[in-house]
Design an enzyme around this catalytic site. Structure first.
Site, PDB file in Angstrom:
ATOM      1  N   SER A 180     -44.987 -11.481 -26.348  1.00  0.00           N
ATOM      2  CA  SER A 180     -45.252 -11.496 -27.785  1.00  0.00           C
ATOM      3  C   SER A 180     -45.721 -12.836 -28.317  1.00  0.00           C
ATOM      4  CB  SER A 180     -43.992 -11.056 -28.537  1.00  0.00           C
ATOM      5  OG  SER A 180     -42.890 -11.879 -28.193  1.00  0.00           O
ATOM      6  N   HIS A 208     -46.423  -4.841 -27.891  1.00  0.00           N
ATOM      7  CA  HIS A 208     -47.704  -5.444 -28.263  1.00  0.00           C
ATOM      8  C   HIS A 208     -48.875  -4.866 -27.468  1.00  0.00           C
ATOM      9  CE1 HIS A 208     -45.741  -8.321 -30.878  1.00  0.00           C
ATOM     10  NE2 HIS A 208     -44.781  -8.347 -29.954  1.00  0.00           N
ATOM     11  N   LYS A 237     -45.917  -2.036 -35.036  1.00  0.00           N
ATOM     12  CA  LYS A 237     -46.961  -3.038 -34.823  1.00  0.00           C
ATOM     13  C   LYS A 237     -48.334  -2.380 -34.930  1.00  0.00           C
ATOM     14  CE  LYS A 237     -43.886  -6.319 -32.816  1.00  0.00           C
ATOM     15  NZ  LYS A 237     -42.593  -5.660 -33.069  1.00  0.00           N
TER      16      LYS A 237
HETATM   17  N1  PMP Z   1     -40.024  -6.016 -28.519  1.00  0.00           N
HETATM   18  C1  PMP Z   1     -40.970  -6.949 -28.674  1.00  0.00           C
HETATM   19  C2  PMP Z   1     -41.682  -7.461 -27.471  1.00  0.00           C
HETATM   20  C3  PMP Z   1     -41.258  -7.445 -29.962  1.00  0.00           C
HETATM   21  O1  PMP Z   1     -42.186  -8.388 -30.122  1.00  0.00           O
HETATM   22  C4  PMP Z   1     -40.553  -6.929 -31.061  1.00  0.00           C
HETATM   23  C5  PMP Z   1     -40.832  -7.365 -32.493  1.00  0.00           C
HETATM   24  N2  PMP Z   1     -41.186  -8.637 -32.709  1.00  0.00           N
HETATM   25  C6  PMP Z   1     -39.565  -5.968 -30.855  1.00  0.00           C
HETATM   26  C7  PMP Z   1     -39.338  -5.521 -29.569  1.00  0.00           C
HETATM   27  C8  PMP Z   1     -38.772  -5.417 -31.977  1.00  0.00           C
HETATM   28  O2  PMP Z   1     -39.474  -4.388 -32.583  1.00  0.00           O
HETATM   29  P1  PMP Z   1     -39.234  -4.035 -34.116  1.00  0.00           P
HETATM   30  O3  PMP Z   1     -39.975  -5.067 -34.897  1.00  0.00           O
HETATM   31  O4  PMP Z   1     -39.815  -2.661 -34.244  1.00  0.00           O
HETATM   32  O5  PMP Z   1     -37.776  -4.065 -34.360  1.00  0.00           O
END
Ligand code: PMP
Length: 382
Positions: A180, A208, A237
């Site tokens: 991410s 992502h 996302k």
């Molecule tokens: N996994 C990854 C790799 C993320 O980047 C994120 C959010 N930044 C999440 C899980 C969490 O997802 P959510 O925003 O839907 O809670």
């Protein structure tokens, strides 16, 4: 003023001293690539994860409104009690079909999904092997499982293989598909092979890559023909809504239903959000979604070429580009300078990352002019 207030003041001061104090900044309009955080301050937004531009899409918002009219505002209880509705199941079928999985299970968010899924499969006697750059929600979920956690240097297959040889009743390896904060891809085929050799489960977080990579945006696993044991798709996302789905076999889904604490002990995702996510996944999986992805990838290639022109390394593996700044202070100062030039790229600092950076995330909604404006501003501050 109370003990908590005293602690908060002291901690905030310490955070500010390290350049690590964070602040909220409410926006006044729906999400988009052109935003106005303060009156008269017009910025091109490179900080959202709205890769396909669906977060502000009128059809998705309409689906949410229609869903709310039919199903109400909230789920009213845990899905295991009386918070389970037809749109949840329809969305699960659609996500599972898109990814070629037997089944999927919706959670309230990606964070909640990662909090709950590990504990359903591994406990104290077991071993988790985890990439050092995995997302915080994975790290937290692994800790909650109480399994032994061993972290391998980012992408280091040899180290991962060695760790998988450690003793454990059950073994599990977990990785982001696209990291991410770095935007690079995990070597999923090789990791799958290591897991097969060690009889370990493979868990892949496609937060992502869903909607961004693979046929119809089905993700990196589908792109590489990798069948992981569990796969997380966030709806927050590229799909622009909220919630997440974990896919796997029917039995995997059933175990999560019985054991994932973040499902059992949390109110279900509002069914209207499932209606909105259904519309977003429908758009993403349609020929229009392919066009959006083509536009996104054109932007990715243009931005990467521009970064390389500035002498900055750039990979074209995802919509995410880090520009490393070194210290938190430099990242904050760089972001401020960019902002004065009309570009929003938020600074990312420890503990989110080890090396402070500006994180650029591209969207299909960006025009070539937007991308060029970001490159021009970077040239000025660099
Ligand atoms: N996994 C990854 C790799 C993320 O980047 C994120 C959010 N930044 C999440 C899980 C969490 O997802 P959510 O925003 O839907 O809670």
């Amino acid at each position: 003023m109370g003990v908590a207030d005293e602690i908060a003041r002291a901690e905030l001061e310490a955070l500010a001293g390290q350049g690590l104090r964070r602040q909220l900044e409410p926006l006044r309009k729906a999400p988009g690539v052109e935003i106005e955080p303060r009156p008269g301050e017009r910025l091109i937004n490179f900080s959202s994860n709205d890769y396909l531009g669906l977060a502000g899409d009128g059809r998705v918002a309409q689906a949410l409104a229609k869903g709310a009219a039919q199903w109400g505002a909230g789920a009213s209880a845990s899905r295991l009690v009386v918070g389970d509705f037809e749109p949840h199941h329809e969305l699960e079928r659609v996500v599972a079909a898109l990814e070629g999985s037997q089944a999927a299970l919706l959670f309230g968010s990606g964070y909640a999904a990662n909090s709950g899924l590990f504990g359903a499969f591994v406990q104290r006697e077991d071993l988790i092997v985890s990439d050092e750059l995995n997302h915080a929600s994975i790290i937290d979920g692994c800790r909650l499982s109480r399994a032994r956690i061993e972290v391998y240097p980012h992408g280091d297959l040899e180290a991962a293989a060695k760790l998988l040889k450690l003793p454990g009743r059950r073994k599990l390896l977990v990785t982001d598909a696209v990291f991410s904060m770095d935007g690079d891809r995990a070597p999923l085929r090789e990791l799958l092979r290591l897991c097969a050799e060690a009889s370990a489960m493979l868990v892949v977080d496609e937060a992502h890559s869903s909607g961004v990579i693979g046929p119809r945006g089905a993700g990196l696993c589908v792109e590489l023909d990798v069948v992981s044991d569990l796969r997380l798709t966030t709806l927050s996302k590229a799909f622009g809504v909220f919630g997440a789905a974990v896919s796997g076999t029917h039995a995997v889904r059933e175990l999560l239903v019985s054991r994932a604490r973040s499902l059992l002990f949390a109110t279900g995702l509002p069914p209207a959000l499932a209606c909105a996510a259904l519309e977003a996944v429908r758009i993403s999986s349609s020929p229009e979604g392919d066009e959006l992805r083509a536009r996104l990838w054109r932007n990715i290639r243009r931005f990467a070429a521009g970064l390389r022109g500035l002498g900055l390394g750039a990979r074209e593996e995802s919509a995410i580009f880090p520009v490393l700044m070194g210290s938190p202070e430099r990242a904050v100062a760089g972001a401020l300078r960019l902002r004065e030039l009309g570009i929003l790229a938020k600074p990312i600092r420890p503990p989110t990352v080890a090396v402070s950076r500006l994180r650029f995330a591209l969207s299909a909604a960006h025009s070539e002019e937007h991308v060029d404006a970001a490159l021009k501003a970077l040239r000025e501050i660099w």
